[in-house]
Design a protein around this motif. Sequence first.
Motif, mmCIF file in Angstrom:
data_model
loop_
_atom_site.group_PDB
_atom_site.id
_atom_site.type_symbol
_atom_site.label_atom_id
_atom_site.label_comp_id
_atom_site.label_asym_id
_atom_site.label_seq_id
_atom_site.Cartn_x
_atom_site.Cartn_y
_atom_site.Cartn_z
ATOM 1 N N VAL A 1 27.369 40.772 58.756
ATOM 2 C CA VAL A 1 27.908 41.039 57.422
ATOM 3 C C VAL A 1 27.319 40.018 56.452
ATOM 4 N N MET A 2 26.598 40.505 55.434
ATOM 5 C CA MET A 2 25.875 39.623 54.515
ATOM 6 C C MET A 2 26.233 39.966 53.064
ATOM 7 N N PRO A 3 27.374 39.480 52.549
ATOM 8 C CA PRO A 3 27.796 39.833 51.196
ATOM 9 C C PRO A 3 26.904 39.227 50.117
ATOM 10 N N VAL A 4 26.740 39.987 49.041
ATOM 11 C CA VAL A 4 25.965 39.533 47.890
ATOM 12 C C VAL A 4 26.828 39.733 46.645
ATOM 13 N N CYS A 5 27.166 38.637 45.979
ATOM 14 C CA CYS A 5 27.901 38.727 44.716
ATOM 15 C C CYS A 5 26.879 38.886 43.603
ATOM 16 N N ALA A 6 26.824 40.074 43.016
ATOM 17 C CA ALA A 6 25.794 40.356 42.015
ATOM 18 C C ALA A 6 26.223 41.512 41.128
ATOM 19 N N ASP A 7 25.623 41.574 39.967
ATOM 20 C CA ASP A 7 25.727 42.729 39.077
ATOM 21 C C ASP A 7 24.668 43.722 39.527
ATOM 22 N N PHE A 8 25.081 44.767 40.242
ATOM 23 C CA PHE A 8 24.085 45.669 40.824
ATOM 24 C C PHE A 8 23.401 46.549 39.780
ATOM 25 N N PRO B 1 27.507 44.201 51.682
ATOM 26 C CA PRO B 1 28.359 44.616 50.572
ATOM 27 C C PRO B 1 27.965 43.868 49.302
ATOM 28 N N VAL B 2 27.813 44.599 48.208
ATOM 29 C CA VAL B 2 27.403 44.013 46.930
ATOM 30 C C VAL B 2 28.506 44.291 45.913
ATOM 31 N N ASP B 3 29.030 43.228 45.303
ATOM 32 C CA ASP B 3 30.109 43.418 44.334
ATOM 33 C C ASP B 3 30.060 42.283 43.319
ATOM 34 N N ILE B 4 30.558 42.544 42.119
ATOM 35 C CA ILE B 4 30.512 41.551 41.044
ATOM 36 C C ILE B 4 31.667 40.563 41.115
ATOM 37 N N SER B 5 32.725 40.907 41.847
ATOM 38 C CA SER B 5 33.896 40.040 41.986
ATOM 39 C C SER B 5 33.760 39.218 43.262
ATOM 40 N N GLY B 6 33.365 37.959 43.118
ATOM 41 C CA GLY B 6 33.054 37.123 44.271
ATOM 42 C C GLY B 6 34.232 36.870 45.192
ATOM 43 N N LYS C 1 33.055 31.410 56.658
ATOM 44 C CA LYS C 1 31.844 30.613 56.843
ATOM 45 C C LYS C 1 30.697 31.484 57.332
ATOM 46 N N ARG C 2 30.983 32.414 58.237
ATOM 47 C CA ARG C 2 29.928 33.213 58.839
ATOM 48 C C ARG C 2 29.369 34.270 57.896
ATOM 49 N N THR C 3 30.163 34.688 56.893
ATOM 50 C CA THR C 3 29.655 35.708 55.981
ATOM 51 C C THR C 3 28.569 35.156 55.063
ATOM 52 N N GLY C 4 28.619 33.877 54.711
ATOM 53 C CA GLY C 4 27.554 33.254 53.924
ATOM 54 C C GLY C 4 27.189 34.026 52.683
ATOM 55 N N MET C 5 28.121 34.219 51.763
ATOM 56 C CA MET C 5 27.897 35.056 50.594
ATOM 57 C C MET C 5 26.765 34.536 49.721
ATOM 58 N N LEU C 6 25.861 35.432 49.327
ATOM 59 C CA LEU C 6 24.796 35.136 48.388
ATOM 60 C C LEU C 6 25.334 35.400 46.982
ATOM 61 N N ASP C 7 25.387 34.363 46.148
ATOM 62 C CA ASP C 7 26.028 34.461 44.840
ATOM 63 C C ASP C 7 24.989 34.686 43.754
ATOM 64 N N ARG C 8 24.983 35.897 43.193
ATOM 65 C CA ARG C 8 24.084 36.250 42.098
ATOM 66 C C ARG C 8 24.865 36.876 40.939
ATOM 67 N N LYS C 9 26.137 36.494 40.807
ATOM 68 C CA LYS C 9 26.964 37.099 39.758
ATOM 69 C C LYS C 9 26.483 36.647 38.374
ATOM 70 N N PRO C 10 26.790 37.433 37.323
ATOM 71 C CA PRO C 10 26.351 37.080 35.972
ATOM 72 C C PRO C 10 26.944 35.738 35.540
ATOM 73 N N SER C 11 26.166 34.959 34.802
ATOM 74 C CA SER C 11 26.650 33.678 34.297
ATOM 75 C C SER C 11 27.622 33.902 33.148
ATOM 76 N N ARG C 12 28.378 32.860 32.843
ATOM 77 C CA ARG C 12 29.299 32.950 31.716
ATOM 78 C C ARG C 12 28.534 33.141 30.405
ATOM 79 N N SER C 13 27.372 32.530 30.284
ATOM 80 C CA SER C 13 26.581 32.699 29.064
ATOM 81 C C SER C 13 26.124 34.147 28.918
ATOM 82 N N GLN C 14 25.795 34.809 30.036
ATOM 83 C CA GLN C 14 25.413 36.218 29.987
ATOM 84 C C GLN C 14 26.601 37.076 29.554
#
Length: 327
Positions: A135-142, A111-116, A6-19
């Motif tokens: 700690v502020m994780p970001v799920c994204a295609d860097f 931490p930024v990674d594509i695997s959420g 709960k405290r990490t509060g991941m920001l989800d910016r991973k690629p969409s399935r359509s992408q």
Amino acid sequence: MNPSQKRTGMLDRKPSRSQMRQDVLRGLSEPQKSIPCKYLYDQRGSQLFDRICELEEYYPTRTELSIMQQRVGEIVDLLGSDCMLIEYGSGSSIKTRLLLDAIKRPAAYVPVDISGEHLQHTAGQLLALYPDLDVMPVCADFSRPFELPDARRTVARRVVYFPGSTIGNFGPDAAGRLLRRMAEQCGPGGGLVIGADLKKGPAVLERAYDDDRGVTASFNRNLLVRLNRELDTDFRPERFRHHAVYNADRGRVEMHLISLEDQVVTLDDAEFSFSLGETIHTESSHKYDLEGFRELARTAGFRVHTVWTDPNEMFSVQYLVTDAAGT
């Protein structure tokens, strides 16, 4: 969900399935069929890559870790206190812990990674180890632009950490674009700690990417399993063989999946024919000499400040500063 999740509060910016669908359709339509290597890293792929990093044949991880262990004091002295550490392709963040243990008053860790799922698990582990760390994780295609979360503490400087020679997965033009975005993200006074694998004989390189236990082969074929699950393709992974080869002309190791027979694969309304021996190019890993990497960094707005290597000069860890960072 446990409290640390709960405290990490991941920001989800991973690629969409359509992408993903667009990328795969485009790649399979090329004369040399290909699939972007970022799609190797679903949860299962990330787990398999963690296993690859533990293999005897895969020298980059243990060599880089050895350099980090020996030089971490020098590195954190350059980073200074109250820095925001932004890790691209964080994975399990094992090497990062050396930095987090040594940095004085880190302002935040992003931490930024594509695997959420993998990212959320790792972020939770780190928060348990460092309960006072933001700690502020970001799920994204860097490889594409993404926004950073706002730190709750004052940030003296931004430092990107890009270990594992992941920069080698990008061709020269794409690597330059990625480094330029990093320089912009760091801003004036910012820095970059980056791992860069160095050129060496093809026998060592090919063995590192085609291990005797077949872990890398499973990692590569898992890509087809993922496409079947997420895009409803009808690949038969057992009809493809993993292959790794050093392309001396391009200075890179290439991973391919070789078709073991004539076959047809469908995606939506599109059909893709494979002849016996035809390949899908799934990943490249470019290798550098120090001068070549210095020039790449320069054109992207960085200056190489310090380079650390192992005694055999198999691998390098480098500290780069933005042009406005001074000496």
